[in-house]
Design a protein around this motif. Structure first.
Motif: not given
Length: 323
Positions: A7-10, A43-58
């Protein structure tokens, strides 16, 4: 269908169970009725918002889905009922997922779907870090960090199969015991001893020829110190949250080298090269030379619990979700 969204980075609480419409396969795609989902630290790094070029919530996370094809798009050379595992660019934490037919690997009847979900990312990453990028030769010394983890358990087996002397780090005696069973010759508990000093002692100051590092930060810096002359390190992740950095003078005067590997980006750039080992790896799995270590399984609805267990280092091998 049931799916899990970020739902959001965190923290893991941002993973929410939702209802979504079943996706429809486009041209060249299939839809998979998902039986098992591979959980990766990415998956964890993406969820935290720490993944380079990763997806944006939601968004719906997940890179690996195993199950049965239940719909085939135009031009896709596949059949309804085929047992497959797919590497996807997100969307696997769901009861159904679509995937390009070219990204599918067959799952033999003898292989449980949970094991199949632990195959693509782990074994392709380990193979390429060791061989294509790392240039491992028989008789060399290789250090595998997180040797009881997903990529680690695959790398230990593949390095042992190649005739290397395998050094492995882990945080508990139980994890080190698993690594030893899989072929780790030199287990190192990094909570009890400095691993670089341990390598120095175990090699009489010679160092190791190759390091596989998915941690980054201080682990990466110490790994460079643990290299023998002409040694190399392959960085494939930054689970610590800090990318590895190195003074080029250390490489220059030590005759050492650093390679970077990212499975998804490599597959997008040169899929033929990246997927070339699948046939041989599949054969070794079928013949029992290799095994997928499934450590823990969770219901899809408990994805947040699975993430917490992975982050708290409570897991071994592959973590799997089952819808």
């Amino acid at each position: 269908m049931q799916a899990i969204e970020v739902s959001e980075f965190g923290d893991a609480s941002t993973l929410e169970r939702v209802e979504r419409d079943q996706p429809e396969p486009g041209p060249g795609e299939v839809r998979i009725d998902v039986e098992a989902v591979g959980v990766n630290f990415a998956d964890v790094m993406q969820r935290r918002g720490h993944y380079h070029g990763g997806p944006q919530p939601r968004y719906v996370p997940g890179m690996e889905a195993a199950g049965t094809i239940d719909a085939v798009g135009e031009g896709a050379d596949r059949e309804v009922g085929d047992r497959v595992v797919a590497m996807v660019d997100g969307g696997a934490y769901a009861e159904y997922v679509t995937a390009p037919a070219l990204s599918l690997f067959d799952v033999p009847e003898s292989m449980p779907f949970a094991a199949a979900a632990g195959f693509p990312v782990q074994f392709l990453t380990a193979h390429h870090c060791l061989h294509e990028w790392g240039g491992l030769e028989g008789g060399e010394r290789v250090l595998v960090h997180a040797a009881a983890g997903g990529v680690g358990t695959a790398a230990v087996q593949l390095a042992d199969h190649a005739g290397a002397e395998v050094f492995g780090t882990a945080s508990t005696a139980e994890k080190l015991s698993l690594a030893e069973r899989l072929g780790c010759d030199r287990p190192i508990n990094y909570t009890e001893t400095d691993f670089a000093e341990a390598v120095d002692d175990l090699t009489d100051g010679g160092g190791v020829d190759l390091v596989l590092d998915g941690v980054g930060g201080e682990t990466f810096r110490e790994s460079v110190d643990a290299l023998a002359p002409f040694g190399r390190i392959v960085a494939y992740g930054a689970a610590s949250g800090e990318p590895g950095t190195v003074d080029t003078a250390t490489l220059l005067f030590g005759n050492k080298s650093v390679e970077g590997f990212h499975l998804g980006r490599a597959a997008a750039s040169d899929p033929e090269r990246v997927f070339a080992p699948v046939g041989e790896l599949s054969r070794l799995l079928r013949e029992g030379e290799l095994e997928v270590i499934v450590g823990q399984t969770f219901d899809l609805a408990d994805a947040a619990e699975a993430h917490r267990a992975l982050e708290d280092r409570e897991t071994t091998g592959k973590v799997v979700l089952e819808p």
